[in-house]
Design an enzyme around this catalytic site. Structure first.
Site, PDB file in Angstrom:
ATOM      1  N   TYR A 109      11.498  17.238  13.382  1.00 48.81           N
ATOM      2  CA  TYR A 109      10.074  16.881  13.281  1.00 48.81           C
ATOM      3  C   TYR A 109       9.745  15.680  14.179  1.00 48.81           C
ATOM      4  O   TYR A 109       8.764  15.690  14.933  1.00 48.81           O
ATOM      5  CB  TYR A 109       9.753  16.572  11.819  1.00 48.81           C
ATOM      6  CG  TYR A 109       8.309  16.289  11.517  1.00 48.81           C
ATOM      7  CD1 TYR A 109       7.374  17.311  11.439  1.00 48.81           C
ATOM      8  CD2 TYR A 109       7.869  14.979  11.294  1.00 48.81           C
ATOM      9  CE1 TYR A 109       6.046  17.047  11.140  1.00 48.81           C
ATOM     10  CE2 TYR A 109       6.548  14.704  10.992  1.00 48.81           C
ATOM     11  CZ  TYR A 109       5.642  15.755  10.921  1.00 48.81           C
ATOM     12  OH  TYR A 109       4.316  15.481  10.634  1.00 48.81           O
ATOM     13  N   LYS A 155       7.228  15.564  17.424  1.00 54.23           N
ATOM     14  CA  LYS A 155       6.047  14.694  17.493  1.00 54.23           C
ATOM     15  C   LYS A 155       6.145  13.709  18.649  1.00 54.23           C
ATOM     16  O   LYS A 155       5.130  13.356  19.270  1.00 54.23           O
ATOM     17  CB  LYS A 155       5.843  13.973  16.156  1.00 54.23           C
ATOM     18  CG  LYS A 155       5.539  14.918  14.989  1.00 54.23           C
ATOM     19  CD  LYS A 155       4.246  15.710  15.208  1.00 54.23           C
ATOM     20  CE  LYS A 155       3.834  16.499  13.974  1.00 54.23           C
ATOM     21  NZ  LYS A 155       2.560  17.199  14.165  1.00 54.23           N
TER      22      LYS A 155
HETATM   23  P1  NAI Z   1      -0.343  21.188   5.750  1.00 55.10           P
HETATM   24  O1  NAI Z   1       1.007  21.798   5.544  1.00 55.10           O
HETATM   25  O2  NAI Z   1      -1.183  20.854   4.559  1.00 55.10           O
HETATM   26  O3  NAI Z   1      -1.211  22.112   6.734  1.00 55.10           O
HETATM   27  C1  NAI Z   1      -0.683  22.648   7.912  1.00 55.10           C
HETATM   28  C2  NAI Z   1      -1.420  23.935   8.237  1.00 55.10           C
HETATM   29  O4  NAI Z   1      -0.836  24.498   9.425  1.00 55.10           O
HETATM   30  C3  NAI Z   1      -1.300  25.001   7.135  1.00 55.10           C
HETATM   31  O5  NAI Z   1      -2.575  25.520   6.810  1.00 55.10           O
HETATM   32  C4  NAI Z   1      -0.412  26.058   7.772  1.00 55.10           C
HETATM   33  O6  NAI Z   1      -0.662  27.378   7.296  1.00 55.10           O
HETATM   34  C5  NAI Z   1      -0.738  25.900   9.258  1.00 55.10           C
HETATM   35  N1  NAI Z   1       0.305  26.465  10.123  1.00 55.10           N
HETATM   36  C6  NAI Z   1       1.644  26.346   9.981  1.00 55.10           C
HETATM   37  N2  NAI Z   1       2.283  27.047  10.934  1.00 55.10           N
HETATM   38  C7  NAI Z   1       1.318  27.612  11.713  1.00 55.10           C
HETATM   39  C8  NAI Z   1       1.346  28.471  12.837  1.00 55.10           C
HETATM   40  N3  NAI Z   1       2.513  28.898  13.369  1.00 55.10           N
HETATM   41  N4  NAI Z   1       0.181  28.880  13.380  1.00 55.10           N
HETATM   42  C9  NAI Z   1      -1.007  28.483  12.833  1.00 55.10           C
HETATM   43  N5  NAI Z   1      -1.094  27.676  11.761  1.00 55.10           N
HETATM   44  C10 NAI Z   1       0.056  27.260  11.199  1.00 55.10           C
HETATM   45  O7  NAI Z   1      -0.080  19.895   6.641  1.00 55.10           O
HETATM   46  P2  NAI Z   1      -0.937  18.563   6.837  1.00 55.10           P
HETATM   47  O8  NAI Z   1      -0.329  17.504   6.026  1.00 55.10           O
HETATM   48  O9  NAI Z   1      -2.384  18.849   6.716  1.00 55.10           O
HETATM   49  O10 NAI Z   1      -0.571  18.247   8.364  1.00 55.10           O
HETATM   50  C11 NAI Z   1      -1.419  18.564   9.455  1.00 55.10           C
HETATM   51  C12 NAI Z   1      -0.820  17.937  10.711  1.00 55.10           C
HETATM   52  O11 NAI Z   1      -0.693  16.536  10.513  1.00 55.10           O
HETATM   53  C13 NAI Z   1       0.585  18.450  11.041  1.00 55.10           C
HETATM   54  O12 NAI Z   1       0.738  18.561  12.439  1.00 55.10           O
HETATM   55  C14 NAI Z   1       1.476  17.360  10.493  1.00 55.10           C
HETATM   56  O13 NAI Z   1       2.713  17.310  11.164  1.00 55.10           O
HETATM   57  C15 NAI Z   1       0.634  16.127  10.780  1.00 55.10           C
HETATM   58  N6  NAI Z   1       0.979  14.981   9.983  1.00 55.10           N
HETATM   59  C16 NAI Z   1       0.901  15.013   8.605  1.00 55.10           C
HETATM   60  C17 NAI Z   1       1.253  13.908   7.865  1.00 55.10           C
HETATM   61  C18 NAI Z   1       1.195  13.873   6.376  1.00 55.10           C
HETATM   62  O14 NAI Z   1       1.658  12.864   5.807  1.00 55.10           O
HETATM   63  N7  NAI Z   1       0.666  14.862   5.704  1.00 55.10           N
HETATM   64  C19 NAI Z   1       1.710  12.678   8.526  1.00 55.10           C
HETATM   65  C20 NAI Z   1       1.760  12.751   9.952  1.00 55.10           C
HETATM   66  C21 NAI Z   1       1.393  13.864  10.640  1.00 55.10           C
END
Ligand code: NAI
Length: 246
Positions: A154, A158
């Site tokens: 991860y 990033k």
């Molecule tokens: P989440 O798991 O709630 O949502 C991620 C979404 O991406 C889901 O709806 C999923 O179905 C979709 N997804 C996964 N694989 C996919 C694919 N191959 N094609 C299309 N869609 C796909 O995650 P969250 O927490 O909302 O994270 C969003 C972004 O923020 C991510 O890139 C994550 O790495 C980043 N992030 C999140 C943090 C956190 O603490 N939640 C911290 C730092 C970064």
């Protein structure tokens, strides 16, 4: 914010941070396109965005599938019109210590978090360059800056996304396209809901503002970066982390 009547494509926007960004950009006047692989959640977010009074087009697109990305960008451009804003938000985790990490876990995380953002950016950038206007925003992570034990895949994805951001920003600046990244800290979403109470408490000790972030905290900064208020900002990484990394 000055994004009235623009069109924003948000990947992984069916839930969490992407959903909050889609809702916020709709509230600021943009029409929204959301790609995700979770079809039930896509239908729910579509009606939520429409509730903000803006058009919302959703499609099941796996952003690791190059052909699907190209076809769906073409479909949006042909059927709906230009894409002014791309938010590369979709991301996954497959955590384990490096010595135990399976090849498949490395490949899956790099495929979604890094290659997916590259495929979407490449597909959308051509039309942005022609129109000499557009904004790309990548959702990275603080662990791409400082690393994290148990998340080598991860963190590498990033860190790669930050390199991608700066390189595309340099390539596209002369064509009127801005490219930035947000590095969130720990945000309260499905991705972090599995943390134990002990891990949460440990984490909180390292966050000067003393709380996990909300998806809306990221969406607020995203709304600024994709708007004309940020028209002199490109190639930057904005930390939205409660002061965790400074
Ligand atoms: P989440 O798991 O709630 O949502 C991620 C979404 O991406 C889901 O709806 C999923 O179905 C979709 N997804 C996964 N694989 C996919 C694919 N191959 N094609 C299309 N869609 C796909 O995650 P969250 O927490 O909302 O994270 C969003 C972004 O923020 C991510 O890139 C994550 O790495 C980043 N992030 C999140 C943090 C956190 O603490 N939640 C911290 C730092 C970064």
């Amino acid at each position: 914010m000055t994004i009235q009547d623009r069109r924003a494509l948000v990947t992984g926007g069916a839930q969490g941070i992407g959903r909050a960004i889609a809702l916020r950009l709709a509230r600021d006047g943009a029409s929204i396109v959301i790609w995700d692989i979770d079809e039930d959640a896509l239908e729910a977010v579509k009606s939520d965005v429409e509730g903000e009074g803006r058009a919302c087009h959703v499609a099941r697109v796996d952003i690791t599938d190059s052909a699907a990305v190209e076809t769906n960008v073409k479909e949006v451009l042909d059927r709906l019109g230009p894409i002014d804003i791309l938010v590369n938000n979709a991301g996954i985790v497959r955590d384990s210590l490096m010595v135990r990490m399976k090849d498949a876990d490395w490949d899956a995380v790099l495929a979604v978090n890094l290659k997916g953002a590259f495929l979407c950016s490449r597909a959308v950038a051509r039309s942005m360059m022609k129109r000499r206007s557009g904004v790309i925003l990548n959702i990275a992570s603080v662990v791409g800056v400082i690393g994290n034990a148990g998340q080598v895949n991860y963190a590498a994805s990033k860190a790669g996304l930050i390199g991608l951001t700066k390189s595309i920003a340099r390539e596209l600046a002369s064509r009127g396209v801005r490219v930035n990244a947000i590095a969130p800290g720990f945000i309260d979403t499905a991705m972090t809901s599995g943390l134990t109470k002990e891990v949460r408490e440990n984490l909180l000790r390292g966050i000067p503002l003393g709380r996990l972030g909300m998806a809306e905290d990221v969406a607020n900064v995203a709304a600024f970066l994709v708007s004309d208020d940020a028209s002199y900002v490109t190639g930057q990484v904005f930390h939205v982390d409660g002061g965790m990394v400074m």
